[in-house]
Design an enzyme around this catalytic site. Sequence first.
Site, PDB file in Angstrom:
ATOM      1  N   ARG A  22     -60.902  51.637  23.411  1.00 35.45           N
ATOM      2  CA  ARG A  22     -62.213  52.286  23.497  1.00 35.45           C
ATOM      3  C   ARG A  22     -63.051  52.059  22.243  1.00 35.45           C
ATOM      4  O   ARG A  22     -64.273  52.227  22.283  1.00 35.45           O
ATOM      5  CB  ARG A  22     -62.046  53.792  23.705  1.00 35.45           C
ATOM      6  CG  ARG A  22     -61.564  54.179  25.083  1.00 35.45           C
ATOM      7  CD  ARG A  22     -61.869  55.637  25.348  1.00 35.45           C
ATOM      8  NE  ARG A  22     -61.413  56.065  26.647  1.00 35.45           N
ATOM      9  CZ  ARG A  22     -62.060  55.857  27.779  1.00 35.45           C
ATOM     10  NH1 ARG A  22     -63.212  55.195  27.776  1.00 35.45           N
ATOM     11  NH2 ARG A  22     -61.579  56.281  28.927  1.00 35.45           N
ATOM     12  N   ALA A  33     -49.509  36.485  30.741  1.00 33.30           N
ATOM     13  CA  ALA A  33     -48.485  37.490  31.053  1.00 33.30           C
ATOM     14  C   ALA A  33     -47.648  37.064  32.252  1.00 33.30           C
ATOM     15  O   ALA A  33     -48.132  36.372  33.155  1.00 33.30           O
ATOM     16  CB  ALA A  33     -49.144  38.835  31.338  1.00 33.30           C
ATOM     17  N   ASP A  38     -63.712  50.570  32.218  1.00 32.80           N
ATOM     18  CA  ASP A  38     -62.913  50.249  33.408  1.00 32.80           C
ATOM     19  C   ASP A  38     -63.579  49.264  34.369  1.00 32.80           C
ATOM     20  O   ASP A  38     -62.922  48.741  35.269  1.00 32.80           O
ATOM     21  CB  ASP A  38     -62.576  51.528  34.178  1.00 32.80           C
ATOM     22  CG  ASP A  38     -61.588  52.403  33.428  1.00 32.80           C
ATOM     23  OD1 ASP A  38     -60.827  51.875  32.609  1.00 32.80           O
ATOM     24  OD2 ASP A  38     -61.592  53.626  33.659  1.00 32.80           O
ATOM     25  N   ARG A  75     -47.155  38.934  21.787  1.00 33.59           N
ATOM     26  CA  ARG A  75     -46.508  37.736  22.341  1.00 33.59           C
ATOM     27  C   ARG A  75     -45.821  36.914  21.242  1.00 33.59           C
ATOM     28  O   ARG A  75     -44.745  36.347  21.466  1.00 33.59           O
ATOM     29  CB  ARG A  75     -47.554  36.884  23.069  1.00 33.59           C
ATOM     30  CG  ARG A  75     -46.969  35.713  23.847  1.00 33.59           C
ATOM     31  CD  ARG A  75     -48.069  34.901  24.507  1.00 33.59           C
ATOM     32  NE  ARG A  75     -47.526  33.746  25.204  1.00 33.59           N
ATOM     33  CZ  ARG A  75     -47.134  33.759  26.469  1.00 33.59           C
ATOM     34  NH1 ARG A  75     -47.229  34.860  27.176  1.00 33.59           N
ATOM     35  NH2 ARG A  75     -46.649  32.664  27.032  1.00 33.59           N
TER      36      ARG A  75
END
Length: 327
Positions: free
Chosen positions: A260, A191, A132, A159
């Site tokens: 992760r 984005a 994070d 995309r």
Amino acid sequence: MKKISRLAVLTSGGDAPGMNAAIRAVVRTATYHNIEVFGVYRGYTGLIEDEFLKIESASFVSNIIQRGGTILKTSRCLDFHQPAFRKKAYANLEKRGIEAMAIIGGNGSFKGAQIFSSEYDIACVGIPGTIDKDIVGTDYTIGFDTAINTAIDAIDKIRDTAEALDRIFVVEVMGRDAGYIALYSGLSTGAQEVFIPERDTKVQDLIDLLTRKDKRKKAFSVVIVAEGNKNGDATTIGKIIKEKLPNYDVRVAILGHIQRGGTPTALDRIIASRLGHEGVNALLAGQRSVMIGIKNDNMVTLPFSSVEKEPMADVEKWAKMLQILSS
């Protein structure tokens, strides 16, 4: 100054790519200085339940620098909040003569180490490992670079299909309290909008933007949502878009725990190696209850008492840049 002869290393909290590189750096630096090293399995849980392994040589950490996850495994241990369990953990360290610990984890793990070190004669050093990137005092945390590159790779693929079929894809990435993964991956993939916990982005503003785009015959879009966004998760936002714009083909993709895992990037391997190496050096210098960080490419130490989750700076500047580049 008391010389350290025995050291325990553990990983705590959420796993992050690069943790193995940090374990390797701690073990090899300690071994170089003739410090005996013990690995603790499953973080603070293993500390309480006596899951120790004496690492006999530096070869134990051979061929792990490229591996994701953590060979010592990890956990989130609520029991460690209780004094009785911390006392049990200390007894397991004491019977082995262990005087110091290197904790690879995040803010919560460091708070536990701060309390533990104040109660018992154990020198603790923290090595920031969290995808994070939300810890104050360091420009980098182990795992963040790999996580955003994993997200970017997935979003690039999404995309492609969004453009091919003129679809709107709402993609959810990790970030319960911090929007760094969403923001960095959103900027890197072009984005249309990014929803992050630190900013109250209005869904209606996105609807208006998509309507204007439709007039320009640009019918596909990718929207990134951090899982902790205050306006709802990706499924909720996707549903609102579909209700407001029924003629659009709206799909939701939740990237989840793939962020992760995986092979750590070169940057994460280097960061983890530097932090792990410096963590042992800090203990040798007599420091305790400190986190090792990197600021402006220099190694720094901060007391655990000053380590908090760091709110994103200049959120509005980031948002303005995203708006300009996505228009």
